[in-house]
Scaffold this motif. Sequence first.
Motif, PDB file in Angstrom:
ATOM      1  N   VAL A   1       0.852  -1.180   0.000  1.00  0.00           N
ATOM      2  CA  VAL A   1       0.000   0.000   0.000  1.00  0.00           C
ATOM      3  C   VAL A   1       0.892   1.235   0.000  1.00  0.00           C
ATOM      4  O   VAL A   1       1.778   1.363   0.843  1.00  0.00           O
ATOM      5  N   TRP A   2       0.655   2.126  -0.972  1.00  0.00           N
ATOM      6  CA  TRP A   2       1.324   3.422  -0.980  1.00  0.00           C
ATOM      7  C   TRP A   2       0.323   4.446  -0.482  1.00  0.00           C
ATOM      8  O   TRP A   2      -0.858   4.404  -0.838  1.00  0.00           O
ATOM      9  N   THR A   3       0.793   5.390   0.326  1.00  0.00           N
ATOM     10  CA  THR A   3      -0.111   6.378   0.889  1.00  0.00           C
ATOM     11  C   THR A   3       0.605   7.681   1.205  1.00  0.00           C
ATOM     12  O   THR A   3       1.823   7.706   1.374  1.00  0.00           O
ATOM     13  N   ASP A   4      -0.194   8.728   1.305  1.00  0.00           N
ATOM     14  CA  ASP A   4       0.280   9.998   1.824  1.00  0.00           C
ATOM     15  C   ASP A   4      -0.554  10.394   3.051  1.00  0.00           C
ATOM     16  O   ASP A   4      -0.581  11.533   3.451  1.00  0.00           O
ATOM     17  N   VAL A   5      -1.211   9.398   3.630  1.00  0.00           N
ATOM     18  CA  VAL A   5      -2.052   9.582   4.814  1.00  0.00           C
ATOM     19  C   VAL A   5      -1.416   8.802   5.965  1.00  0.00           C
ATOM     20  O   VAL A   5      -1.444   7.565   5.971  1.00  0.00           O
TER      21      VAL A   5
ATOM     22  N   ARG B   1      -4.018 -13.929   7.525  1.00  0.00           N
ATOM     23  CA  ARG B   1      -4.058 -14.314   6.110  1.00  0.00           C
ATOM     24  C   ARG B   1      -3.295 -13.332   5.224  1.00  0.00           C
ATOM     25  O   ARG B   1      -2.622 -13.713   4.287  1.00  0.00           O
ATOM     26  N   TRP B   2      -3.419 -12.048   5.505  1.00  0.00           N
ATOM     27  CA  TRP B   2      -2.806 -10.998   4.699  1.00  0.00           C
ATOM     28  C   TRP B   2      -1.811 -10.212   5.540  1.00  0.00           C
ATOM     29  O   TRP B   2      -2.030 -10.019   6.729  1.00  0.00           O
ATOM     30  N   ARG B   3      -0.773  -9.713   4.906  1.00  0.00           N
ATOM     31  CA  ARG B   3       0.153  -8.783   5.536  1.00  0.00           C
ATOM     32  C   ARG B   3       0.142  -7.510   4.704  1.00  0.00           C
ATOM     33  O   ARG B   3       0.358  -7.554   3.483  1.00  0.00           O
ATOM     34  N   VAL B   4      -0.097  -6.403   5.354  1.00  0.00           N
ATOM     35  CA  VAL B   4      -0.122  -5.115   4.675  1.00  0.00           C
ATOM     36  C   VAL B   4       1.192  -4.405   4.953  1.00  0.00           C
ATOM     37  O   VAL B   4       1.583  -4.232   6.110  1.00  0.00           O
ATOM     38  N   GLU B   5       1.860  -4.025   3.898  1.00  0.00           N
ATOM     39  CA  GLU B   5       3.099  -3.248   4.002  1.00  0.00           C
ATOM     40  C   GLU B   5       2.793  -1.844   3.491  1.00  0.00           C
ATOM     41  O   GLU B   5       2.425  -1.671   2.334  1.00  0.00           O
ATOM     42  N   VAL B   6       2.947  -0.860   4.350  1.00  0.00           N
ATOM     43  CA  VAL B   6       2.634   0.525   4.009  1.00  0.00           C
ATOM     44  C   VAL B   6       3.921   1.271   3.686  1.00  0.00           C
ATOM     45  O   VAL B   6       4.891   1.199   4.439  1.00  0.00           O
ATOM     46  N   VAL B   7       3.893   1.971   2.566  1.00  0.00           N
ATOM     47  CA  VAL B   7       5.034   2.784   2.157  1.00  0.00           C
ATOM     48  C   VAL B   7       4.555   4.222   2.005  1.00  0.00           C
ATOM     49  O   VAL B   7       3.588   4.498   1.280  1.00  0.00           O
ATOM     50  N   TRP B   8       5.213   5.133   2.703  1.00  0.00           N
ATOM     51  CA  TRP B   8       4.884   6.556   2.643  1.00  0.00           C
ATOM     52  C   TRP B   8       5.393   7.147   1.344  1.00  0.00           C
ATOM     53  O   TRP B   8       6.551   6.946   0.972  1.00  0.00           O
ATOM     54  N   LYS B   9       4.541   7.892   0.666  1.00  0.00           N
ATOM     55  CA  LYS B   9       4.911   8.605  -0.553  1.00  0.00           C
ATOM     56  C   LYS B   9       4.444  10.049  -0.403  1.00  0.00           C
ATOM     57  O   LYS B   9       3.242  10.312  -0.390  1.00  0.00           O
ATOM     58  N   ALA B  10       5.372  10.970  -0.264  1.00  0.00           N
ATOM     59  CA  ALA B  10       5.034  12.378  -0.049  1.00  0.00           C
ATOM     60  C   ALA B  10       4.261  12.951  -1.229  1.00  0.00           C
ATOM     61  O   ALA B  10       3.344  13.751  -1.039  1.00  0.00           O
ATOM     62  N   ASP B  11       4.618  12.573  -2.436  1.00  0.00           N
ATOM     63  CA  ASP B  11       3.904  13.029  -3.634  1.00  0.00           C
ATOM     64  C   ASP B  11       3.313  11.799  -4.327  1.00  0.00           C
ATOM     65  O   ASP B  11       3.798  11.343  -5.357  1.00  0.00           O
ATOM     66  N   LEU B  12       2.266  11.264  -3.731  1.00  0.00           N
ATOM     67  CA  LEU B  12       1.670  10.015  -4.182  1.00  0.00           C
ATOM     68  C   LEU B  12       1.252  10.034  -5.651  1.00  0.00           C
ATOM     69  O   LEU B  12       1.583   9.102  -6.388  1.00  0.00           O
ATOM     70  N   PRO B  13       0.545  11.042  -6.130  1.00  0.00           N
ATOM     71  CA  PRO B  13       0.177  11.031  -7.550  1.00  0.00           C
ATOM     72  C   PRO B  13       1.387  10.934  -8.485  1.00  0.00           C
ATOM     73  O   PRO B  13       1.379  10.169  -9.449  1.00  0.00           O
TER      74      PRO B  13
END
Length: 111
Positions: A25-29, A45-57
């Motif tokens: 998951v990419w997010t800016d939130v 069942r699932w593992r969520v890996e969150v990656v911060w993206k300052a300029d997501l678009p």
Amino acid sequence: MVLSTLAAMLLASSCGLADSSLVRVWTDVPEVALYAELFNQEQNRWRVEVVWKADLPREIMDAKDPPDLAIGARLHASVVRERFKPLNYLFGELALDRTAFYPALLAFGET
């Protein structure tokens, strides 16, 4: 409510995951990291890996290997939306209930 929404989104995105249990998951939130951590603790069942993206678009536009899910602001622009897979199959092939999604957000993902 947020965890169930995240679970529904993961289920929806799972069709393209090729049997992988890791969801990128990419997010800016910033709060998404907390929700993902709770989700990871509540099930195995699932593992969520969150990656911060300052300029997501911009990151999505430039991505050679896009994430499984993007959560953030300014993703409604047509040039960014073109990079996403249509969600129409969710309601036919996967038989998900449209009423489980916010209509205004869902409309952006339909073609």
